[in-house]
Write an enzyme that holds these catalytic residues in place. Structure first.
Site, PDB file in Angstrom:
ATOM      1  N   PHE B  38       0.804  -1.303  -0.145  1.00  0.00           N
ATOM      2  CA  PHE B  38       0.009  -0.194  -0.045  1.00  0.00           C
ATOM      3  C   PHE B  38       0.860   1.245   0.010  1.00  0.00           C
ATOM      4  O   PHE B  38       1.508   1.670   0.899  1.00  0.00           O
ATOM      5  CB  PHE B  38      -1.161  -0.045   1.278  1.00  0.00           C
ATOM      6  CG  PHE B  38      -1.831  -1.007   1.085  1.00  0.00           C
ATOM      7  CD1 PHE B  38      -1.521  -2.472   1.469  1.00  0.00           C
ATOM      8  CD2 PHE B  38      -3.222  -1.007   0.738  1.00  0.00           C
ATOM      9  CE1 PHE B  38      -2.535  -3.506   1.171  1.00  0.00           C
ATOM     10  CE2 PHE B  38      -4.172  -1.975   0.605  1.00  0.00           C
ATOM     11  CZ  PHE B  38      -3.821  -3.260   0.858  1.00  0.00           C
ATOM     12  N   VAL B  76       2.502  -1.563   4.262  1.00  0.00           N
ATOM     13  CA  VAL B  76       2.197  -0.056   4.167  1.00  0.00           C
ATOM     14  C   VAL B  76       3.272   0.651   4.153  1.00  0.00           C
ATOM     15  O   VAL B  76       4.215   0.401   5.106  1.00  0.00           O
ATOM     16  CB  VAL B  76       1.352   0.077   5.347  1.00  0.00           C
ATOM     17  CG1 VAL B  76       1.041   1.653   5.069  1.00  0.00           C
ATOM     18  CG2 VAL B  76      -0.104  -0.536   5.483  1.00  0.00           C
ATOM     19  N   CYS B  77       3.658   1.269   2.999  1.00  0.00           N
ATOM     20  CA  CYS B  77       4.718   2.269   3.018  1.00  0.00           C
ATOM     21  C   CYS B  77       4.858   3.110   4.217  1.00  0.00           C
ATOM     22  O   CYS B  77       4.147   3.760   4.333  1.00  0.00           O
ATOM     23  CB  CYS B  77       5.227   3.001   1.679  1.00  0.00           C
ATOM     24  SG  CYS B  77       6.512   4.041   1.715  1.00  0.00           S
ATOM     25  N   ILE B  78       6.062   2.952   4.882  1.00  0.00           N
ATOM     26  CA  ILE B  78       6.143   3.651   6.217  1.00  0.00           C
ATOM     27  C   ILE B  78       6.055   5.356   5.972  1.00  0.00           C
ATOM     28  O   ILE B  78       5.451   6.197   6.620  1.00  0.00           O
ATOM     29  CB  ILE B  78       7.282   3.092   7.119  1.00  0.00           C
ATOM     30  CG1 ILE B  78       7.247   4.050   8.438  1.00  0.00           C
ATOM     31  CG2 ILE B  78       8.660   3.562   6.467  1.00  0.00           C
ATOM     32  CD1 ILE B  78       8.180   3.452   9.334  1.00  0.00           C
ATOM     33  N   ALA B  81       2.847   6.426   4.717  1.00  0.00           N
ATOM     34  CA  ALA B  81       2.130   6.356   5.771  1.00  0.00           C
ATOM     35  C   ALA B  81       2.061   7.644   6.829  1.00  0.00           C
ATOM     36  O   ALA B  81       1.104   8.291   7.237  1.00  0.00           O
ATOM     37  CB  ALA B  81       2.171   5.022   6.550  1.00  0.00           C
TER      38      ALA B  81
END
Lengths: 115, 130
Positions: B38, B76-78, B81
């Site tokens: 994501f 989820v891409c940090i 995010a």
């Protein structure tokens, strides 16, 4: 992987996030290319003043493509032309491609991400 | 066949629903999902704080249930995010924010996970790009 970057640098984080995919892949030594298409070609324009929009300058990051081993940097010739940008005047070196060459580029890669 | 699926759209966008239905179909047909990744506004598809009206499909909740039941690797891409306020307990604590909205089994990690998944899969399918 081919990354197609279609957003202007002032249009939010999309341009930077497309570039980050390329830089991350380059750091892994993966074969990849980046194509600037539509408003994405504005990322290559010289003389940008992002500070006026309280933004960081994306050009510095674009110049890192080479350092990260991403040498295949292309720009859509038509997108440049209709926005009044000449290939020789760009802040970052990008090879201009006509429509047929872009089709060939898409065919050459197993994975394409458009952002 | 092995699929890597990238989602760039939030839960309220049609592309997130299409990605979810595609992922469900992949498993239903006996294929494998190497990883869900994501990125960009897609990180909102992972938010536990999304509330849909009762007469609409709650796509965020459906993502969570699907990932949990199928025991999928959902990253989820940090960087994407944090910028958008999607935080797990650890990041909420690190940055002194009042709440976390990314429960397990979602995992925050970097873009290398996208490339690794694309390498491991036979197909990378993206939803919600432009």
């Amino acid at each position: 992987m081919l990354i197609v970057s279609r957003q202007a640098p002032w249009a939010g984080p999309a341009a930077r996030e497309a570039l980050d995919i390329a830089l991350a892949g380059g750091a892994f030594g993966l074969p990849l290319a980046i194509l600037f298409l539509d408003d994405g070609v504005f990322q290559l324009q010289q003389g940008q003043a992002p500070a006026a929009l309280e933004q960081k300058n994306l050009c510095a990051n674009l110049q890192a493509l080479d350092l990260f081993g991403v040498e295949a940097v292309y720009a859509c010739q038509h997108s440049l032309h209709v926005r009044g940008l000449a290939a020789g005047t760009l802040a970052v070196e990008a090879q201009p491609l006509a429509a047929e060459a872009i089709t060939a580029l898409f065919n050459r890669f197993d994975e394409v991400i458009t952002l | 066949m092995k699929f890597a699926i990238a989602v760039f759209a939030p839960a309220h966008a049609p592309a997130s629903r299409r990605a979810l239905r595609f992922a469900q179909a992949v498993l239903a047909e006996g294929h494998e999902i190497v990883r869900l990744f994501f990125y960009q506004d897609g990180v909102h598809s992972a938010s536990a704080n999304v509330v849909f009206p009762q007469d609409e499909s709650d796509i965020a909740a459906q993502w969570h249930t699907f990932i949990q039941q199928a025991q999928l690797d959902a990253v989820v891409c940090i960087a994407a995010a944090l910028r958008r306020g999607v935080l797990d307990e650890q990041e909420a604590g690190r940055y002194g924010r009042p709440a976390a909205n990314l429960p397990e089994p979602w995992v925050l990690s970097g873009l290398g996970q996208l490339h690794e998944a694309a390498q491991a899969a036979d197909r990378l399918v993206s939803f919600g790009g432009v």
